[in-house]
Write a protein that holds these residues in place. Sequence first.
Motif, short mmCIF file in Angstrom:
data_model
loop_
_atom_site.label_atom_id
_atom_site.label_comp_id
_atom_site.label_asym_id
_atom_site.label_seq_id
_atom_site.Cartn_x
_atom_site.Cartn_y
_atom_site.Cartn_z
N PHE A 1 12.83 -3.44 -3.58
CA PHE A 1 11.90 -2.55 -4.27
C PHE A 1 10.45 -3.04 -4.11
N LYS A 2 10.23 -4.32 -4.33
CA LYS A 2 8.87 -4.87 -4.21
C LYS A 2 8.36 -4.79 -2.77
N ALA A 3 9.24 -4.99 -1.81
CA ALA A 3 8.83 -4.89 -0.40
C ALA A 3 8.42 -3.46 -0.07
N LYS A 4 9.14 -2.48 -0.62
CA LYS A 4 8.77 -1.07 -0.39
C LYS A 4 7.42 -0.74 -1.02
N LEU A 5 7.16 -1.30 -2.19
CA LEU A 5 5.85 -1.08 -2.83
C LEU A 5 4.73 -1.65 -1.97
N ARG A 6 4.92 -2.88 -1.47
CA ARG A 6 3.88 -3.50 -0.63
C ARG A 6 3.63 -2.69 0.63
N LEU A 7 4.70 -2.24 1.27
CA LEU A 7 4.57 -1.46 2.49
C LEU A 7 3.84 -0.15 2.23
N ARG A 8 4.20 0.52 1.16
CA ARG A 8 3.56 1.81 0.83
C ARG A 8 2.08 1.62 0.52
N ALA A 9 1.71 0.56 -0.20
CA ALA A 9 0.31 0.30 -0.51
C ALA A 9 -0.48 0.00 0.76
N LYS A 10 0.15 -0.69 1.70
CA LYS A 10 -0.51 -1.01 2.96
C LYS A 10 -0.69 0.24 3.82
N GLU A 11 0.32 1.11 3.85
CA GLU A 11 0.25 2.32 4.67
C GLU A 11 -0.71 3.36 4.10
N ASN A 12 -0.89 3.37 2.78
CA ASN A 12 -1.72 4.38 2.12
C ASN A 12 -2.74 3.73 1.20
N PRO A 13 -3.75 3.06 1.76
CA PRO A 13 -4.68 2.34 0.91
C PRO A 13 -5.56 3.24 0.04
N LEU A 14 -5.62 4.53 0.34
CA LEU A 14 -6.44 5.44 -0.46
C LEU A 14 -5.67 6.07 -1.62
N GLU A 15 -4.37 5.89 -1.63
CA GLU A 15 -3.54 6.51 -2.66
C GLU A 15 -3.62 5.72 -3.96
N PRO A 16 -3.70 6.38 -5.10
CA PRO A 16 -3.76 5.67 -6.39
C PRO A 16 -2.49 4.86 -6.64
N ILE A 17 -2.66 3.70 -7.22
CA ILE A 17 -1.54 2.79 -7.44
C ILE A 17 -0.46 3.36 -8.36
N ILE B 1 0.16 -5.05 -6.17
CA ILE B 1 -0.16 -3.87 -5.36
C ILE B 1 -1.66 -3.80 -5.12
N HIS B 2 -2.45 -4.08 -6.15
CA HIS B 2 -3.91 -4.12 -5.98
C HIS B 2 -4.30 -5.12 -4.90
N ARG B 3 -3.69 -6.29 -4.93
CA ARG B 3 -4.00 -7.34 -3.95
C ARG B 3 -3.68 -6.85 -2.54
N ASN B 4 -2.55 -6.20 -2.36
CA ASN B 4 -2.17 -5.70 -1.04
C ASN B 4 -3.11 -4.60 -0.57
N LYS B 5 -3.54 -3.75 -1.49
CA LYS B 5 -4.47 -2.68 -1.10
C LYS B 5 -5.83 -3.25 -0.71
N ARG B 6 -6.29 -4.27 -1.44
CA ARG B 6 -7.59 -4.87 -1.13
C ARG B 6 -7.63 -5.45 0.27
N LYS B 7 -6.51 -5.93 0.76
CA LYS B 7 -6.46 -6.48 2.12
C LYS B 7 -6.68 -5.40 3.17
N GLU B 8 -6.41 -4.16 2.84
CA GLU B 8 -6.55 -3.06 3.79
C GLU B 8 -7.90 -2.36 3.69
N VAL B 9 -8.63 -2.61 2.62
CA VAL B 9 -9.91 -1.94 2.41
C VAL B 9 -11.03 -2.81 2.98
N PRO B 10 -11.97 -2.21 3.71
CA PRO B 10 -13.08 -3.01 4.26
C PRO B 10 -13.88 -3.67 3.13
#
Length: 190
Positions: free
Chosen positions: A76-92, A130-139
Amino acid sequence: MSDIEYISTQRKGECLIFNNYYFRIDKKIKNKKYWKCIENCGTRVIIISDEFTVHSDKLCNHNHSPRPVKIEEKRFKAKLRLRAKENPLEPIPKIYKEVRTSFLRQKGDCVTQNEREEAVATYQSVKSSIHRNKRKEVPPQPENRKDLHIPGLWRQTLDGRNFILCDDDARDTDLMNERIGLFVVSIDRA
């Protein structure tokens, strides 16, 4: 032979699920990966990449039972990380809700529906991850105009239209005060 599944870890590594046991990488030598049971029971799996086969002389020597609920939690956690990485603009909250819903709809061989629900982490417990994973994808935020660079994904609206009409992206420090960028979106008036 049973199914082998790789899942990503929080630190960008990978773990192996084999026969409902959870393994972490121990070492890599040439084309072999040595995996050891996460419970440190001594069971090891060797995967030879060229053959895609599993070799182990200690395959059935676990001194503990499988932990399918823990494995489901990791999935479950791996799927959350992958989804956050694939969709960095989507709300958490939206990411969490959609991944949770699809995860709970899946049927598992080794867990009951109640165990699957137990494996789903609460939103509060995974929000910062999830926030941490999204921040890695945002410039990163630029400190001055010289540092301003807008990569491809960030040059588009949510529906895929370009909104940067022109960006001379002047890298010459003498021209930095003259940099021009035009941000527009075309509107179809039918």
